[in-house]
Design a protein around this motif. Sequence first.
Motif, PDB file in Angstrom:
ATOM      1  N   VAL A 107     -13.455 -12.813 -33.776  1.00  0.00           N
ATOM      2  CA  VAL A 107     -14.873 -13.147 -33.722  1.00  0.00           C
ATOM      3  C   VAL A 107     -15.699 -11.906 -34.032  1.00  0.00           C
ATOM      4  CG1 VAL A 107     -16.762 -14.058 -32.307  1.00  0.00           C
ATOM      5  CG2 VAL A 107     -14.417 -14.915 -31.975  1.00  0.00           C
ATOM      6  N   TRP A 108     -16.680 -12.070 -34.903  1.00  0.00           N
ATOM      7  CA  TRP A 108     -17.659 -11.019 -35.198  1.00  0.00           C
ATOM      8  C   TRP A 108     -19.035 -11.626 -34.980  1.00  0.00           C
ATOM      9  CZ3 TRP A 108     -21.959 -10.130 -38.053  1.00  0.00           C
ATOM     10  CH2 TRP A 108     -22.311  -8.807 -38.346  1.00  0.00           C
ATOM     11  N   THR A 109     -19.807 -11.046 -34.058  1.00  0.00           N
ATOM     12  CA  THR A 109     -21.145 -11.567 -33.791  1.00  0.00           C
ATOM     13  C   THR A 109     -22.121 -10.415 -33.629  1.00  0.00           C
ATOM     14  OG1 THR A 109     -22.500 -12.926 -32.294  1.00  0.00           O
ATOM     15  CG2 THR A 109     -20.630 -11.770 -31.299  1.00  0.00           C
ATOM     16  N   ALA A 110     -23.283 -10.562 -34.245  1.00  0.00           N
ATOM     17  CA  ALA A 110     -24.287  -9.499 -34.196  1.00  0.00           C
ATOM     18  C   ALA A 110     -25.668 -10.118 -34.402  1.00  0.00           C
ATOM     19  CB  ALA A 110     -24.018  -8.430 -35.250  1.00  0.00           C
ATOM     20  N   GLY A 111     -26.682  -9.325 -34.071  1.00  0.00           N
ATOM     21  CA  GLY A 111     -28.063  -9.777 -34.200  1.00  0.00           C
ATOM     22  C   GLY A 111     -28.837  -9.366 -32.966  1.00  0.00           C
ATOM     23  N   GLU A 112     -29.758 -10.212 -32.544  1.00  0.00           N
ATOM     24  CA  GLU A 112     -30.496  -9.936 -31.310  1.00  0.00           C
ATOM     25  C   GLU A 112     -29.504  -9.823 -30.151  1.00  0.00           C
ATOM     26  OE1 GLU A 112     -32.696  -9.798 -27.884  1.00  0.00           O
ATOM     27  OE2 GLU A 112     -31.472 -11.589 -28.268  1.00  0.00           O
ATOM     28  N   ALA A 143     -28.254 -10.009 -39.111  1.00  0.00           N
ATOM     29  CA  ALA A 143     -26.815  -9.951 -39.368  1.00  0.00           C
ATOM     30  C   ALA A 143     -26.437 -10.593 -40.700  1.00  0.00           C
ATOM     31  CB  ALA A 143     -26.051 -10.644 -38.241  1.00  0.00           C
ATOM     32  N   LEU A 144     -27.383 -11.229 -41.355  1.00  0.00           N
ATOM     33  CA  LEU A 144     -27.088 -11.952 -42.597  1.00  0.00           C
ATOM     34  C   LEU A 144     -26.490 -11.060 -43.686  1.00  0.00           C
ATOM     35  CD1 LEU A 144     -27.116 -14.376 -44.477  1.00  0.00           C
ATOM     36  CD2 LEU A 144     -29.609 -14.110 -44.699  1.00  0.00           C
ATOM     37  N   PRO A 145     -27.009  -9.834 -43.919  1.00  0.00           N
ATOM     38  CA  PRO A 145     -26.385  -9.007 -44.959  1.00  0.00           C
ATOM     39  C   PRO A 145     -24.915  -8.715 -44.677  1.00  0.00           C
ATOM     40  CG  PRO A 145     -28.567  -8.165 -44.426  1.00  0.00           C
ATOM     41  CD  PRO A 145     -28.253  -9.223 -43.397  1.00  0.00           C
ATOM     42  N   TRP A 179      -7.916 -17.472 -37.913  1.00  0.00           N
ATOM     43  CA  TRP A 179      -9.235 -17.921 -38.357  1.00  0.00           C
ATOM     44  C   TRP A 179     -10.297 -16.994 -37.785  1.00  0.00           C
ATOM     45  CZ3 TRP A 179     -12.953 -19.750 -34.782  1.00  0.00           C
ATOM     46  CH2 TRP A 179     -12.480 -19.988 -33.493  1.00  0.00           C
ATOM     47  N   VAL A 180     -11.476 -16.989 -38.431  1.00  0.00           N
ATOM     48  CA  VAL A 180     -12.553 -16.073 -38.070  1.00  0.00           C
ATOM     49  C   VAL A 180     -13.808 -16.873 -37.737  1.00  0.00           C
ATOM     50  CG1 VAL A 180     -14.127 -14.296 -38.960  1.00  0.00           C
ATOM     51  CG2 VAL A 180     -11.662 -14.150 -39.421  1.00  0.00           C
ATOM     52  N   LEU A 181     -14.527 -16.410 -36.717  1.00  0.00           N
ATOM     53  CA  LEU A 181     -15.827 -16.971 -36.370  1.00  0.00           C
ATOM     54  C   LEU A 181     -16.876 -15.884 -36.547  1.00  0.00           C
ATOM     55  CD1 LEU A 181     -17.710 -19.162 -35.107  1.00  0.00           C
ATOM     56  CD2 LEU A 181     -17.104 -18.215 -32.861  1.00  0.00           C
ATOM     57  N   LEU A 182     -17.932 -16.192 -37.311  1.00  0.00           N
ATOM     58  CA  LEU A 182     -19.056 -15.290 -37.519  1.00  0.00           C
ATOM     59  C   LEU A 182     -20.316 -15.944 -36.970  1.00  0.00           C
ATOM     60  CD1 LEU A 182     -18.404 -14.422 -41.293  1.00  0.00           C
ATOM     61  CD2 LEU A 182     -17.572 -13.161 -39.293  1.00  0.00           C
ATOM     62  N   VAL A 183     -21.055 -15.223 -36.131  1.00  0.00           N
ATOM     63  CA  VAL A 183     -22.303 -15.746 -35.577  1.00  0.00           C
ATOM     64  C   VAL A 183     -23.362 -14.656 -35.664  1.00  0.00           C
ATOM     65  CG1 VAL A 183     -23.465 -16.857 -33.635  1.00  0.00           C
ATOM     66  CG2 VAL A 183     -20.985 -17.150 -33.937  1.00  0.00           C
ATOM     67  N   GLY A 184     -24.518 -14.983 -36.225  1.00  0.00           N
ATOM     68  CA  GLY A 184     -25.569 -13.983 -36.333  1.00  0.00           C
ATOM     69  C   GLY A 184     -26.924 -14.596 -36.621  1.00  0.00           C
ATOM     70  N   ASP A 185     -27.931 -13.718 -36.678  1.00  0.00           N
ATOM     71  CA  ASP A 185     -29.281 -14.122 -37.064  1.00  0.00           C
ATOM     72  C   ASP A 185     -29.644 -13.426 -38.371  1.00  0.00           C
ATOM     73  OD1 ASP A 185     -29.813 -11.503 -36.340  1.00  0.00           O
ATOM     74  OD2 ASP A 185     -30.981 -12.005 -34.557  1.00  0.00           O
ATOM     75  N   GLU A 186     -30.940 -13.393 -38.709  1.00  0.00           N
ATOM     76  CA  GLU A 186     -31.355 -12.801 -39.979  1.00  0.00           C
ATOM     77  C   GLU A 186     -30.876 -11.356 -40.128  1.00  0.00           C
ATOM     78  OE1 GLU A 186     -34.863 -15.547 -38.787  1.00  0.00           O
ATOM     79  OE2 GLU A 186     -33.392 -14.263 -37.776  1.00  0.00           O
TER      80      GLU A 186
END
Length: 259
Positions: free
Chosen positions: A216-221, A148-150, A139-146
């Motif tokens: 897990v893939w997480t990006a943003g601030e 990272a939305l694209p 399974w995959v977890l994605l966490v981001g802000d605006e």
Amino acid sequence: MGDQIPMLATVTAVRLLTPRMARITVVSDELQRFGYDGPDQLVRIFVPNGITDELTLPVTTAWWPELNEMPEASRPVLRNYTVRRLDRASGELDIDFVLHGHGATAGPGSSWAGQARPGDKIGLLSDGADYLPPVDTEWVLLVGDESALPAIAVILEQSPDDLPVVTLLEVEDASDELPLAGSGSVQWLHRGSGPRNEIALSTLRSMDLPGGTPYVWTAGEAGLATGVRRHLVGERGISKDRIYFCGYWRAAAAEPDDQ
């Protein structure tokens, strides 16, 4: 910096997706040579620097030293964004820009996007991708802000139907939400006037995550990406090598101007 040469592209369309995000379509005959490695594919963009409206691009594979040797008055601004769509057959590429108006908080990428019109010129250079779930991912977890939305939108579009994906997206309010593909669980989290990252991190801490082997893939601030990784490693026991994290921007420095 690779053996690429920046390519010149022309804006053909500007469309407002939300009050704070615009999709800009560009065309170039050279997009046949644009490298695409994965759903979070980055593109280096070169835009006019504000001193001049003319766009001068490096013309050799030694583009980085060439860029730095340009006179300041003509040197273009370089920023990284996510490729939202690439169609080599039509020579089209879409980039989604978070908009922050103009002035000190906007940054050159956002300022350019907020004023872009069909016919404007932009430079492009492929910059690789990092989303790569190992073959044993359950399974995959994605966490981001605006910002990272694209990338998250493309990841969801390209994810196999049988791979469970849990997504947390922190945005200002409901007007920032966009339709997303895929059958996974997507939570839109509205910070409102509250501190950045707080609602995303607190929601993650309280969640019951799936069992099995994650990716897990997480990006943003930067504080969001590092906070997600710190929590998952320190409190959930997830191995660091199962987590990709990237700070696209830092709140202490400026408003987001990448991705």
